[in-house]
Design an enzyme around this catalytic site. Structure first.
Site, PDB file in Angstrom:
ATOM      1  N   MET A 147       0.850  -1.197   0.000  1.00  0.00           N
ATOM      2  CA  MET A 147       0.000   0.000   0.000  1.00  0.00           C
ATOM      3  C   MET A 147       0.882   1.242   0.000  1.00  0.00           C
ATOM      4  O   MET A 147       1.865   1.299   0.726  1.00  0.00           O
ATOM      5  CB  MET A 147      -0.863  -0.007   1.266  1.00  0.00           C
ATOM      6  CG  MET A 147      -1.462   1.308   1.676  1.00  0.00           C
ATOM      7  SD  MET A 147      -1.950   1.305   3.423  1.00  0.00           S
ATOM      8  CE  MET A 147      -3.555   0.573   3.327  1.00  0.00           C
ATOM      9  N   ASP A 172       0.041   5.724  -1.090  1.00  0.00           N
ATOM     10  CA  ASP A 172      -0.817   6.884  -0.778  1.00  0.00           C
ATOM     11  C   ASP A 172      -2.286   6.591  -0.458  1.00  0.00           C
ATOM     12  O   ASP A 172      -2.928   5.804  -1.160  1.00  0.00           O
ATOM     13  CB  ASP A 172      -0.897   7.836  -1.975  1.00  0.00           C
ATOM     14  CG  ASP A 172       0.419   8.121  -2.618  1.00  0.00           C
ATOM     15  OD1 ASP A 172       1.445   7.693  -2.106  1.00  0.00           O
ATOM     16  OD2 ASP A 172       0.403   8.782  -3.665  1.00  0.00           O
TER      17      ASP A 172
HETATM   18  C1  FRU Z   1       3.216   9.555  -4.279  1.00  0.00           C
HETATM   19  C2  FRU Z   1       3.111   8.917  -5.653  1.00  0.00           C
HETATM   20  C3  FRU Z   1       2.095   9.674  -6.483  1.00  0.00           C
HETATM   21  C4  FRU Z   1       1.659   8.644  -7.486  1.00  0.00           C
HETATM   22  C5  FRU Z   1       1.704   7.381  -6.671  1.00  0.00           C
HETATM   23  C6  FRU Z   1       2.097   6.148  -7.444  1.00  0.00           C
HETATM   24  O1  FRU Z   1       3.620   8.700  -3.280  1.00  0.00           O
HETATM   25  O2  FRU Z   1       4.385   8.920  -6.272  1.00  0.00           O
HETATM   26  O3  FRU Z   1       2.568  10.869  -7.046  1.00  0.00           O
HETATM   27  O4  FRU Z   1       0.404   8.919  -7.992  1.00  0.00           O
HETATM   28  O5  FRU Z   1       2.617   7.592  -5.622  1.00  0.00           O
HETATM   29  O6  FRU Z   1       1.920   5.003  -6.688  1.00  0.00           O
END
Ligand code: FRU
Length: 497
Positions: A37, A39
Site C-alpha cells: 500500500m 498513498d
Molecule cells: C506519491 C506517488 C504519487 C503517485 C503514486 C504512485 O507517493 O508517487 O505521485 O500517484 O505515488 O503510486
C-alpha cells in the site's frame, strides 16, 4: 466494470488476506489486505461512511502495477475492506492506476478521479510515461471507468508543462454544483507546480491556471495536493520530491511533506502563500489527504511510510505500508497543529499515571510497558537545579532493541532515533525538529501501535512519525536524564483485539 485483471485482484486479496495472522498486522492502523500500500486516495464520506482508497499492489509487498484498494469505516479507526476498486486494465492506465480523489455527484453516485499511466513506446525514442487524468463512477463498491477517458490529458497543458509528471488530481465540488481539480505537475524548469482545472460536470475539463509554483526552495516535483480552508486561512498540502535539508531543522532531505499556509481569493482563484512548513517531522509520513467531517472538522490521514526508507521493511514481509491515525487539524499562531482525531479517544483503556517523578540517570516505572499504548509524558526542569542537557524516553525496548525520543532543552530540539529498533538497512534513523516555547517544560505524547509510533509534541505543535518492525516483546519503557528532570506520566493501554 469488471475485468479479468480486477477480478483476479479481488479473488487474490480475499485468500491472501486470510493467511496473515492478525498479530502480524497493526491493531488500529489501516494496512493493505495483502501486499503493498502507498498513498491514501479518494478519502471521502459517501453514503454516511468514511471511504479510504489506497495505492495498492496485492500480489507482493513491493510497489508494482498500481490498483486502488478500498476500505470503509464509521469511526476512522476500524476499517472493513471492500473489494479492490480499480485495476490497471485499460490502455490509458496499463502502467498503473495512480493516486487521486473522490467526490459525490449531484445524482448521488460516487466519482473517482485518478491518474492513468501508460508507457509511450514510440519507436526510436526512449520509453517514457504518459500521465493523464481519468474517472470512474460507482455506487461505493463497484466502479465503471468512463468510456471517454482520459478526461484531462497533456494536450490541455500550456507549452513546456510536463506530460510525464502530471498526476494526483484532487477534485472539489463547489457550492454552485460545478467542479474544480488541482493537479500536480512539473514546469519546464523542473520545479513542481499545482494546476487548477474546472468543469461543469466532472467529465469535461478546462485548464484555468497555475495556482501555485515551487520557487525552488522545496524540492523539485510536488505530489498529491490537497487544498482547503482552515481557521480563516487557505491550506495547500503537498509532498515534494528531492527535498534538501535546511539548517533550521524545518525541512529534511528526500521525499518530504509541505504545508503552505496562505490567503485565497476564490473569485479570482488567487492563492498567495504566506508561510511554508513541514507537516510531519519524523521519517514516515507522506502524501496525506483530508476530509471534512459533518461537524466541520478537518481530518488528515497520511501514508505512514516514506519512499526513501522503504528498504527498512524486509522483502519477505507479508504486507507493506500503513496509514497514519486520523489527525484533526487546526491553525495556531500561524502554524499547522495536529491532534489525534477525537474518535481515537474511544480506544483508551486502562490508565496508569504518575506525578512528579524525579528522573536522574535511568528510571523505569511499573505499568508503562506495551506496544499498543498512548503515553503522555510532561517533562519539567527541576526547580533550583541546573537545567539538564538531555532527557530521553526509551520505548519498544528489550535487551537488544529500543526506540528513543529525546529532548535537549538548551537547543529546544526533539530527536527521534530508531537505529536500535532492529533496522538492517542504512536508511535515515534519526530526525530532529525545533520546538517553540519555554524549554523548561515539554510534553511528548507517544501513540504506539505494534509497528509504528506517532509522537505529538506540545499538544500537536509538531508530530514525528515512525514505523518500526521490532519483535513485539520489545515493549519496555524507561526514562533517561543526564541531570534531573521531573515528569508526569499518563498512560493508557489501547483497547484492541
Ligand atoms: C506519491 C506517488 C504519487 C503517485 C503514486 C504512485 O507517493 O508517487 O505521485 O500517484 O505515488 O503510486
Amino acid at each position: 466494470m469488471s475485468s479479468q485483471i480486477l477480478d483476479q485482484a479481488r479473488k487474490y486479496e480475499e485468500t491472501a488476506s486470510e493467511k496473515i495472522e492478525p498479530k502480524e498486522k497493526p491493531a488500529f492502523h489501516l494496512v493493505p489486505p495483502a501486499g503493498w500500500m502507498n498513498d491514501p486516495n479518494g478519502f471521502s464520506i459517501y453514503q454516511g461512511r468514511y471511504h479510504m482508497f489506497f495505492q495498492y499492489y496485492p500480489y507482493a509487498s513491493h510497489w508494482n502495477d498500481m490498483h486502488w484498494g478500498h476500505a470503509v469505516s464509521d469511526d476512522l479507526l476500524h476499517w472493513d475492506y471492500l473489494p479492490c476498486a480499480l485495476a490497471p486494465d485499460q490502455d490509458y492506465d496499463s502502467f498503473g492506476v495512480f493516486s487521486g480523489s473522490a467526490v459525490t455527484l449531484a445524482d448521488g453516485r460516487q466519482l473517482l478521479i485518478y491518474t492513468g499511466v501508460r508507457n509511450d513506446l514510440a519507436p526510436g525514442r526512449e520509453k517514457h510515461q504518459i500521465q493523464t487524468q481519468c474517472v470512474a463512477i460507482g455506487d461505493g463498491a463497484d466502479y465503471q471507468k468512463y468510456g471517454f477517458n482520459p478526461v484531462i490529458d497533456g494536450r490541455m497543458l500550456p507549452e513546456g508543462f510536463s506530460r510525464e509528471d502530471f498526476r494526483d488530481p484532487k477534485i472539489l465540488r463547489k457550492a454552485d454544483g460545478t467542479y474544480e481539480c488541482l493537479i500536480a505537475n512539473r514546469a519546464a524548469d523542473r520545479y513542481g507546480q499545482i494546476l487548477l482545472f474546472k468543469s461543469p460536470d466532472a467529465l469535461h475539463w478546462e485548464f484555468v491556471k497555475v495556482l501555485v509554483k515551487n520557487d525552488g526552495n522545496y524540492g523539485f516535483m510536488w505530489e498529491c495536493p490537497d487544498f482547503f480552508e482552515l481557521d480563516g486561512r487557505q491550506i495547500l498540502l503537498t509532498s515534494p520530491q528531492d527535498m534538501e535539508s535546511t539548517r533550521d531543522l524545518e525541512f529534511h532531505s528526500g521525499n518530504g511533506t509541505l504545508c503552505v499556509i496562505g490567503a485565497y481569493d476564490d473569485d479570482r482563484k488567487d492563492f498567495q502563500p504566506e508561510a511554508y512548513q513541514t507537516i510531519d517531522y519524523g521519517f514516515d509520513f507522506y502524501a496525506p489527504q483530508t476530509v471534512q467531517t459533518p461537524d466541520g472538522r478537518r481530518i488528515m490521514i497520511g501514508w505512514m511510510q516514506n519512499w526513501d526508507a522503504c528498504a527498512i521493511r524486509l522483502p519477505e514481509a507479508p504486507w507493506m505500508g500503513q496509514m497514519s491515525i486520523p489527525r484533526e487539524l487546526s491553525l495556531q499562531n500561524g502554524r499547522l497543529f495536529q491532534k489525534p482525531a477525537r474518535e481515537y479517544e474511544a480506544l483508551k483503556g486502562a490508565k496508569t499515571s504518575y506525578q512528579n517523578v524525579e528522573v536522574k540517570g535511568e528510571v523505569s516505572l511499573a505499568g508503562l510497558s506495551g506496544r499498543t499504548t498512548d503515553m503522555e509524558v510532561t517533562v519539567r526542569a527541576k526547580e533550583g537545579e541546573d537545567l539538564y542537557t538531555k532527557f530521553s524516553i526509551h520505548f519498544a525496548q528489550n535487551d537488544r532493541h529500543l526506540m528513543s525520543v529525546s529532548f535537549r532543552p538548551h537547543e529546544s530540539v526533539v530527536k527521534i532515533d530508531r537505529k536500535y529498533s532492529g533496522s538492517r538497512r542504512a536508511v535515515v534513523h534519526q530526525r530532529r525538529c525545533h520546538v517553540e516555547g519555554d524549554p523548561r517544560e515539554i510534553c511528548l505524547r507517544l501513540i504506539q501501535d505494534r509497528y509504528s509510533v506517532e509522537i505529538f509534541i506540545n499538544d500537536g505543535e509538531k508530530t514525528m512519525t515512525s514505523t518500526l518492525y521490532t519483535e513485539l516483546d520489545a515493549d519496555g519503557v524507561s526514562f533517561v536524564c543526564d541531570g534531573t528532570a521531573v515528569i508526569d506520566v499518563e498512560k493508557y493501554d489501547l483497547k484492541v483485539e
